[in-house]
Write a protein that holds these residues in place. Sequence first.
Motif, PDB file in Angstrom:
ATOM      1  N   GLN A  15      14.039   1.838   5.044  1.00 56.22           N
ATOM      2  CA  GLN A  15      13.540   1.921   6.431  1.00 56.22           C
ATOM      3  C   GLN A  15      14.191   2.839   7.411  1.00 56.22           C
ATOM      4  OE1 GLN A  15      10.992  -0.633   7.083  1.00 56.22           O
ATOM      5  NE2 GLN A  15      10.384   0.625   8.828  1.00 56.22           N
ATOM      6  N   PRO A  16      13.401   3.644   7.970  1.00 60.78           N
ATOM      7  CA  PRO A  16      13.924   4.716   8.899  1.00 60.78           C
ATOM      8  C   PRO A  16      14.526   4.076  10.135  1.00 60.78           C
ATOM      9  CG  PRO A  16      11.705   5.331   8.457  1.00 60.78           C
ATOM     10  CD  PRO A  16      11.984   3.959   7.783  1.00 60.78           C
ATOM     11  N   ARG A  17      15.627   4.681  10.691  1.00 63.94           N
ATOM     12  CA  ARG A  17      16.472   3.948  11.799  1.00 63.94           C
ATOM     13  C   ARG A  17      16.714   4.737  12.804  1.00 63.94           C
ATOM     14  NH1 ARG A  17      16.997  -1.459  10.345  1.00 63.94           N
ATOM     15  NH2 ARG A  17      16.924  -1.873   8.301  1.00 63.94           N
ATOM     16  N   LEU A  18      16.407   4.343  14.279  1.00 66.05           N
ATOM     17  CA  LEU A  18      17.029   5.101  15.208  1.00 66.05           C
ATOM     18  C   LEU A  18      18.079   4.223  16.184  1.00 66.05           C
ATOM     19  CD1 LEU A  18      15.987   7.714  16.798  1.00 66.05           C
ATOM     20  CD2 LEU A  18      14.741   6.459  18.312  1.00 66.05           C
ATOM     21  N   GLY A  19      18.965   4.721  16.083  1.00 73.64           N
ATOM     22  CA  GLY A  19      20.158   4.256  16.831  1.00 73.64           C
ATOM     23  C   GLY A  19      20.395   4.702  18.059  1.00 73.64           C
TER      24      GLY A  19
END
Length: 149
Positions: free
Chosen positions: A87-91
Amino acid sequence: MTRLNVIGVHLYLQREDGRILLGRRHPGVAFAGDHFHFLAGHLETEGAKAGLIREAEEEAGLAIAPKDIELVHTVHMLDERADSDGQPRLGLIFRARTWTGTPEIREPDKCMEWTWADPHRLPTPMVTYTKVAIEAIGRGERYTELGWN
């Protein structure tokens, strides 16, 4: 195939002596067991600042006002390891200029300890993107991409 990005909020809490707050994750958690990491969580149906404030209270008993929060770094990552969900993630990593309370363990099934660490001598093992973000913040950088080809 389209995959939506999971959005996480992370707290970069730094004392006057320069030390930053890190938690050691419980060995039984699904991600990065027994590694040091920011106080963090996934957004629910809420704005990013509200999610960070909620997580700080739930995880450590800290109170932070929205006016005291600033975005200091963003990490956009893709983990394609076999044991990852891909899953792509943006932190979104926020610094709180002020807060009230002393960090306490409120979710012992997720976090075993809080420690104030020297950002130039980070404890190990450390979550990779946490280490990368701390180093980038130290250089004044605002954005990092990891795992994208």
